[in-house]
Each structure stands twice: as structure tokens, then as C-alpha cells.
Write a protein that holds these residues in place. Structure first.
Motif, PDB file in Angstrom:
ATOM      1  N   ALA A 270       0.655  -1.133   0.028  1.00 39.06           N
ATOM      2  CA  ALA A 270       0.033   0.056   0.320  1.00 39.06           C
ATOM      3  C   ALA A 270       0.917   1.432  -0.009  1.00 39.06           C
ATOM      4  O   ALA A 270       0.495   2.193  -0.711  1.00 39.06           O
ATOM      5  N   VAL A 271       2.007   1.499   0.792  1.00 40.21           N
ATOM      6  CA  VAL A 271       2.875   2.667   0.930  1.00 40.21           C
ATOM      7  C   VAL A 271       3.333   2.931  -0.420  1.00 40.21           C
ATOM      8  O   VAL A 271       3.733   3.825  -0.679  1.00 40.21           O
ATOM      9  N   VAL A 272       3.720   1.929  -1.019  1.00 43.36           N
ATOM     10  CA  VAL A 272       4.339   2.066  -2.337  1.00 43.36           C
ATOM     11  C   VAL A 272       3.442   2.464  -3.295  1.00 43.36           C
ATOM     12  O   VAL A 272       3.736   3.492  -4.221  1.00 43.36           O
ATOM     13  N   GLU A 273       2.201   1.903  -3.379  1.00 41.35           N
ATOM     14  CA  GLU A 273       1.163   2.379  -4.209  1.00 41.35           C
ATOM     15  C   GLU A 273       0.793   3.697  -4.059  1.00 41.35           C
ATOM     16  O   GLU A 273       0.568   4.400  -5.000  1.00 41.35           O
ATOM     17  N   TRP A 274       0.636   4.232  -2.730  1.00 40.38           N
ATOM     18  CA  TRP A 274       0.255   5.509  -2.416  1.00 40.38           C
ATOM     19  C   TRP A 274       1.385   6.453  -2.762  1.00 40.38           C
ATOM     20  O   TRP A 274       1.032   7.382  -3.513  1.00 40.38           O
ATOM     21  N   GLU A 275       2.618   6.108  -2.631  1.00 37.07           N
ATOM     22  CA  GLU A 275       3.636   6.902  -3.193  1.00 37.07           C
ATOM     23  C   GLU A 275       3.585   7.222  -4.603  1.00 37.07           C
ATOM     24  O   GLU A 275       3.731   8.223  -5.340  1.00 37.07           O
ATOM     25  N   CYS A 276       3.133   6.043  -5.289  1.00 39.52           N
ATOM     26  CA  CYS A 276       3.259   6.254  -6.755  1.00 39.52           C
ATOM     27  C   CYS A 276       2.105   7.282  -7.360  1.00 39.52           C
ATOM     28  O   CYS A 276       2.124   8.114  -8.011  1.00 39.52           O
ATOM     29  N   LEU A 277       0.786   6.865  -6.586  1.00 41.98           N
ATOM     30  CA  LEU A 277      -0.283   7.835  -6.913  1.00 41.98           C
ATOM     31  C   LEU A 277      -0.129   9.259  -6.418  1.00 41.98           C
ATOM     32  O   LEU A 277      -0.672  10.322  -7.190  1.00 41.98           O
ATOM     33  N   LEU A 278       0.484   9.574  -5.238  1.00 41.65           N
ATOM     34  CA  LEU A 278       0.686  10.707  -4.803  1.00 41.65           C
ATOM     35  C   LEU A 278       1.914  11.729  -5.447  1.00 41.65           C
ATOM     36  O   LEU A 278       1.708  12.632  -5.620  1.00 41.65           O
ATOM     37  N   ALA A 279       3.082  10.798  -5.772  1.00 36.24           N
ATOM     38  CA  ALA A 279       4.225  11.556  -5.991  1.00 36.24           C
ATOM     39  C   ALA A 279       4.848  11.198  -7.345  1.00 36.24           C
ATOM     40  O   ALA A 279       5.957  11.635  -7.869  1.00 36.24           O
ATOM     41  N   GLY A 280       4.330  10.158  -7.983  1.00 33.65           N
ATOM     42  CA  GLY A 280       4.747   9.602  -9.193  1.00 33.65           C
ATOM     43  C   GLY A 280       5.576   8.479  -9.087  1.00 33.65           C
ATOM     44  O   GLY A 280       6.019   8.243  -8.150  1.00 33.65           O
ATOM     45  N   GLY A 281       6.149   8.046 -10.083  1.00 27.57           N
ATOM     46  CA  GLY A 281       6.972   6.905 -10.301  1.00 27.57           C
ATOM     47  C   GLY A 281       6.250   5.528 -10.392  1.00 27.57           C
ATOM     48  O   GLY A 281       5.150   5.627 -10.326  1.00 27.57           O
ATOM     49  N   SER A 282       7.070   4.649 -10.675  1.00 26.36           N
ATOM     50  CA  SER A 282       6.697   3.182 -10.694  1.00 26.36           C
ATOM     51  C   SER A 282       6.653   2.413  -9.430  1.00 26.36           C
ATOM     52  O   SER A 282       7.664   2.501  -9.011  1.00 26.36           O
ATOM     53  N   PHE A 283       5.681   1.407  -9.518  1.00 22.56           N
ATOM     54  CA  PHE A 283       5.875   0.482  -8.408  1.00 22.56           C
ATOM     55  C   PHE A 283       7.179  -0.129  -8.318  1.00 22.56           C
ATOM     56  O   PHE A 283       8.065  -0.398  -7.242  1.00 22.56           O
TER      57      PHE A 283
ATOM     58  N   ILE B 130       7.933   4.764   6.821  1.00 21.30           N
ATOM     59  CA  ILE B 130       7.295   5.528   5.383  1.00 21.30           C
ATOM     60  C   ILE B 130       8.332   6.665   5.104  1.00 21.30           C
ATOM     61  O   ILE B 130       9.020   7.216   5.614  1.00 21.30           O
ATOM     62  N   SER B 131       8.515   6.422   3.638  1.00 19.31           N
ATOM     63  CA  SER B 131       9.596   7.213   3.057  1.00 19.31           C
ATOM     64  C   SER B 131       9.329   8.616   3.168  1.00 19.31           C
ATOM     65  O   SER B 131       8.317   9.229   3.217  1.00 19.31           O
ATOM     66  N   PRO B 132      10.435   9.490   3.092  1.00 18.84           N
ATOM     67  CA  PRO B 132      10.338  11.022   3.123  1.00 18.84           C
ATOM     68  C   PRO B 132       9.520  11.667   2.123  1.00 18.84           C
ATOM     69  O   PRO B 132       8.436  12.340   2.380  1.00 18.84           O
ATOM     70  N   ARG B 133       9.692  10.818   1.066  1.00 16.44           N
ATOM     71  CA  ARG B 133       8.807  11.325  -0.249  1.00 16.44           C
ATOM     72  C   ARG B 133       7.220  11.276   0.030  1.00 16.44           C
ATOM     73  O   ARG B 133       6.470  12.040  -0.254  1.00 16.44           O
TER      74      ARG B 133
END
Length: 142
Positions: free
Chosen positions: A39-52, A77-80
């Protein structure tokens, strides 16, 4: 599966929660029945871009204690992602929650949209609280 996001001053303090969870010593949120590492990887992709795949290859989420195989684990949780959550508007968080439920549905996992909104919104509030205290957010999973 028990999922607790919590605020801690550093990795060492966070790692001490491995066996018993964050308990009352840390400001925390409790959830269940979803894979928080994914989930945190998916949320980061959705909020900040980049790929899973890019985020996973970069070592996200960063494990601070435990093993990623059937035992308890604590990860950061990543800083990004923290920055993205802290700066997201409520409508943006709602959109991310809806997109996340769609992603999970594609993998056959059903997450209610209202629950997803509560998870993402509550986590954003926890991140904002942590940032005001100059601390970080971690996740304990059992």
C-alpha cells in the motif's frame, strides 16, 4: 493481519516495537486486512509519481526491524511519501483512496472506498502530526 502506523523519533526507537507493537508510548493508528508494504508503495506512486517497480528496486519500504516473512516487521514511511501526504488536499487524498481501491480490485482484493479514505486521510493527519514534532512515521505489521 494487524497494521499499526505510528510516530517515533528515529529508527532505533521504532525498531523497539518489533515484538509487541507500538503500544501507548507512541501516537498510532490501527488498521487491518491489507498489505501495508504494498500500500505505501502504491500510495507513493499515486501521490508523487514513479513506478511501483522503481520504488521496490530503490528499497521501499525500508525495513527497520524484523523479517519480511511471516513474522512481525517494522518499516519506515519514505520521506517522499510523508511529504506528499502532508501536502495533499483532502480532495486529493480522497482521489488517491479511490484509485487505490481500484488498484486493489484489479488484484482481486476488495477494500471499501470509505475505509480507504479513512486510512489515507488518517495517515496524512498522523504524518502531519509527526512532522510538527520533527519525528517520522513507521508501520508495525503482525
Amino acid at each position: 493481519m494487524i497494521v499499526k502506523f505510528f510516530v517515533a523519533p528515529d529508527d532505533t526507537s521504532a525498531s523497539l516495537t518489533l515484538q509487541t507493537g507500538p503500544g501507548r508510548a507512541f501516537e498510532s493508528l490501527s488498521f487491518g486486512n491489507f498489505d501495508p508494504e504494498e500500500a505505501v508503495v502504491e500510495w507513493e506512486c499515486l501521490l508523487a509519481g514513479g513506478s511501483f517497480e522503481e520504488l521496490v528496486e530503490a528499497g521501499e519500504p525500508r525495513i527497520v526491524a524484523g523479517q519480511d516473512n511471516d513474522g512481525c516487521v517494522v518499516f519506515a514511511i519514505s520521506p517522499r511519501l510523508s511529504t506528499a501526504l502532508a501536502h495533499a488536499t483532502p480532495s486529493r487524498l480522497s482521489d488517491v483512496a479511490a484509485l487505490w481501491t481500484q488498484l486493489r480490485a484489479e488484484d482481486g482484493e476488495v477494500i471499501d472506498t470509505e475505509i480507504a479514505e479513512a486510512i489515507v486521510g488518517d495517515l496524512a493527519a498522523l504524518v502531519s502530526s509527526a512532522r510538527r514534532q520533527n519525528q517520522s512515521v513507521y508501520c508495525w505489521v503482525a
